[in-house]
Enzyme design. Structure first.
Site, short mmCIF file in Angstrom:
data_model
loop_
_atom_site.label_atom_id
_atom_site.label_comp_id
_atom_site.label_asym_id
_atom_site.label_seq_id
_atom_site.Cartn_x
_atom_site.Cartn_y
_atom_site.Cartn_z
CB THR A 223 -11.20 2.22 -2.32
OG1 THR A 223 -10.39 2.52 -1.18
CG2 THR A 223 -11.60 3.52 -3.03
CG PHE B 76 -10.55 1.79 4.18
CD1 PHE B 76 -10.40 1.04 3.04
CD2 PHE B 76 -10.14 3.12 4.15
CE1 PHE B 76 -9.85 1.59 1.88
CE2 PHE B 76 -9.58 3.68 3.00
CZ PHE B 76 -9.43 2.90 1.86
CE LYS C 283 -7.63 2.16 -3.77
NZ LYS C 283 -6.50 2.49 -2.86
CG ASP D 212 -2.05 0.97 1.17
OD1 ASP D 212 -2.31 1.49 0.07
OD2 ASP D 212 -2.69 1.20 2.21
CD GLU E 223 -8.86 6.24 -4.70
OE1 GLU E 223 -9.79 6.65 -3.99
OE2 GLU E 223 -7.92 5.57 -4.25
#
Length: 314
Positions: free
Chosen positions: A149, A171, A125, A16, A89
């Site tokens: 996400t 998350f 994303k 990440d 993203e």
């Protein structure tokens, strides 16, 4: 064998980070980025030339196109290091704009394809709003795979599964943050750790539901605050982990048992549920944590996207 190596035998490990120079030492299969990670990376002297060169090469284009060129340039560098996929993203400011999200995702994918990267190596994303999930469903039908996400609630996960999304990123750490802050002085860290961590419980529920009902969407736990959360999700399809926590796992030699088990989940008694738009919006509204964290996450990513815009414009 250290715990990072043991984890890799149970779960696909994903890095990440936007810091591709740091990736090789952990040998992850995939990597994920977001606006905050890219913003952090481009402020480093190591990456300033990459930003400068990319902006210079596309300076005649509109700002949003230059931003996508920068995001894809980072993705291309990451793909030189990881053998699997990179997640890139869509601008968080499009989180409630289905058509805008679809258009931006198609453009990002076209940039990767123009650079010789196949669709199987890229995940787009998108925030797990109703609009984002519907946009992703359309993209999946076109063969553009998505990573949904900012996912905090069971209803978001169910909707993503029903929409045929490739992968979701619940998350863990941000769920944990909300419950810890909400409890205040009453929070008991020891009692709320490991399998009892609220973020871990959320991912476990989603994972077990998907495996019970044969839902193909991959579950990738994200946003970890400590190695205990990672250890408690060993066996999840994927886990995306920051370089700091990857280093901590590398330094641990104790045995790492499997925590999540698809075969056991398939035998569990878990009812099937479904959400239309109204049902989804009501279920999300009833979950104060998910409502607040989704809104906050979109706001924070939007702020960092605007900061990246400003850096590029200047």
């Amino acid at each position: 064998m250290n715990q990072l190596e043991q984890l890799k035998s149970l779960t696909t490990v994903v890095a990440d980070t936007g810091n591709f120079l740091q990736l090789a030492q952990f040998a992850p299969r995939d990597a994920t980025t977001n606006p905050s990670l890219i913003l952090k990376a481009v402020q480093s002297p190591d990456y300033a030339p990459l930003l400068k060169d990319t902006v210079a090469a596309h300076s005649a284009k509109p700002l949003d196109e230059i931003v996508d060129q920068v995001l894809v340039r980072f993705g291309l560098e990451i793909l030189k290091v990881v053998p699997g996929r990179v997640s890139t993203e869509v601008d968080a400011r499009l989180s409630f704009d289905k058509a805008g999200t679809v258009a931006r995702a198609r453009r990002i994918m076209a940039l990767y394809e123009a650079a010789g990267v196949g669709r199987e190596r890229v995940l787009i994303k998108i925030a797990s709003t109703w609009e984002g999930i519907q946009a992703a469903a359309e993209l999946e039908r076109e063969g553009i795979h998505c990573n949904l996400t900012l996912l905090f609630s069971f209803c978001q996960a169910v909707a993503c599964g029903e929409a045929g999304i490739q992968l979701i990123s619940p998350f863990v750490g941000r769920i944990y943050d909300w419950y810890k802050k909400s409890a205040g002085a009453a929070w008991d860290e020891a009692a709320q750790s490991g399998a009892n961590d609220p973020g871990v419980k959320s991912v476990t529920q989603i994972y077990n539901y998907y495996k019970k009902h044969g839902i193909k969407t991959e579950v990738m736990g994200a946003s970890f605050r400590n190695v205990g959360q990672i250890q408690a999700l060993a066996g999840c399809d994927l886990l995306t982990i920051s370089p700091d926590l990857l280093s901590q796992l590398q330094a641990l030699d104790a045995a790492l048992p499997r925590a999540l088990d698809a075969a056991a989940a398939a035998q569990a008694d878990i009812a099937h549920v479904s959400f239309d738009e109204a049902g989804f919006r009501f279920a999300l509204n009833q979950d104060a944590m998910a409502t607040e964290k989704l809104a906050e996450g979109i706001r924070l990513f939007a702020i960092d996207s605007a900061k990246l815009d400003q850096m590029i414009a200047s």
